[in-house]
Design an enzyme around this catalytic site. Sequence first.
Site, PDB file in Angstrom:
ATOM      1  N   ASP A   1       0.850  -1.193   0.000  1.00  0.00           N
ATOM      2  CA  ASP A   1       0.000   0.000   0.000  1.00  0.00           C
ATOM      3  C   ASP A   1       0.888   1.245   0.000  1.00  0.00           C
ATOM      4  OD1 ASP A   1      -2.511   1.261  -0.003  1.00  0.00           O
ATOM      5  OD2 ASP A   1      -2.493   1.515   2.168  1.00  0.00           O
TER       6      ASP A   1
ATOM      7  N   ASP B   1       5.208   1.104   9.113  1.00  0.00           N
ATOM      8  CA  ASP B   1       4.197   0.071   9.249  1.00  0.00           C
ATOM      9  C   ASP B   1       4.146  -0.758   7.968  1.00  0.00           C
ATOM     10  OD1 ASP B   1       1.706  -0.532  11.166  1.00  0.00           O
ATOM     11  OD2 ASP B   1       1.087  -0.846   9.108  1.00  0.00           O
TER      12      ASP B   1
END
Length: 391
Positions: A245, A263
């Site tokens: 992402d 992350d």
Amino acid sequence: MPDDRVRMPSDSAGAPGGMPADAVDAADDRRGDAPTPYADLTPAAVLDALDAVGLRGDGRLLQLNSYENRVFQVHLEDGRVVVAKFYRPGRWSDAQILEEHAFARELTAAEVPVVAPLILQPPAGSDARLVGEPPTLAHHRGMRLAVAPRRGGRAPELDDPAVLQWMGRFIGRLHTVGAARPFAHRTVIDVAHTGRAAREWLLGSGLIPPDVAPAWQAAADAALDLSQQAFDAVPGLRLIRLHGDCHAGNVLWTPDAGPHFVDLDDAATGPAVQDLWMLLPGEDEPARRQLDALLRGYREMADFDERERRLIEPLRTLRLIHHSAWLARRWADPAFPAAFPWFGGSGYWGQQAQQLREQVQALQQAAGASAAVWMGGADDDEDFEFDKGFR
């Protein structure tokens, strides 16, 4: 002894992210479909969970942007500042989360700037259950959490070619590590898992209004068929471990150290171009120049299969359908109607149908440009296929 720490209120949540997994942890699944899965996650509960894994907060607590999980910046009594992530129940299995953590540790060991989760050390008598080797994931009173050091930064300036080349080198390094071994449990970004599964769920949910459902289904089916043809036209396509992402909102930049990820929640298996195309501003000439700059940096660290350029429009199509399904799956969570009031009506789904029809045109143009190159219908210009296929 009474706990005299001040329990501070937290801010509201922010940006979306995420791709639902097929497999879920059985102990967590009971809460996965709850409309308010975080109802019991009060500031006191956050601090209690950190206590249970050996990290005692001093009472200062700030909720950070995340719709999918709940993420808190926490000041500890020993002076450190950490970020605690409470995973949405039912989204990932323990095995999938631990693969995310292991990938982060592997990248850190290779000196790729990624923030890896801390190894947790609960005190004697703790009611937390730790998993992982080393233990980086904790179960505590129905929730799962991981903790990482806080790292700061700002969004990268992607209109700067030097920044883009640095980003390309960064992603190339990440992909070099990602190509070393496969994921066993994380999801796969392809037409079947990302596109058709979302399409089937949406049509079965009854959430698309009947007046626009036929138009949306027809456009989605045509776009998915063309996307599959585009993937099929790249035989031997290499799938590797990815960030999954990678857009500007998920990258932090510091002037001296450059980019880093904090992350890997959406880490997945897929083609390398998945981590490149979302950094581009659109589908025009500036996007072409930015991709060229990204790839100049990327090729310094890793090989890039030029055929993957033709997967940009298919991947854009998959993201459109998947994003609609993500919003629909989460609609019972009160945070979502408040944040996305435009979702769900006939107007929204009619707009989505139109966007998918535009994607059909883009996919047809990309396929035509590729065929022209392969059949010798164009000059041997390395930019021709990209110009045509990228609209």
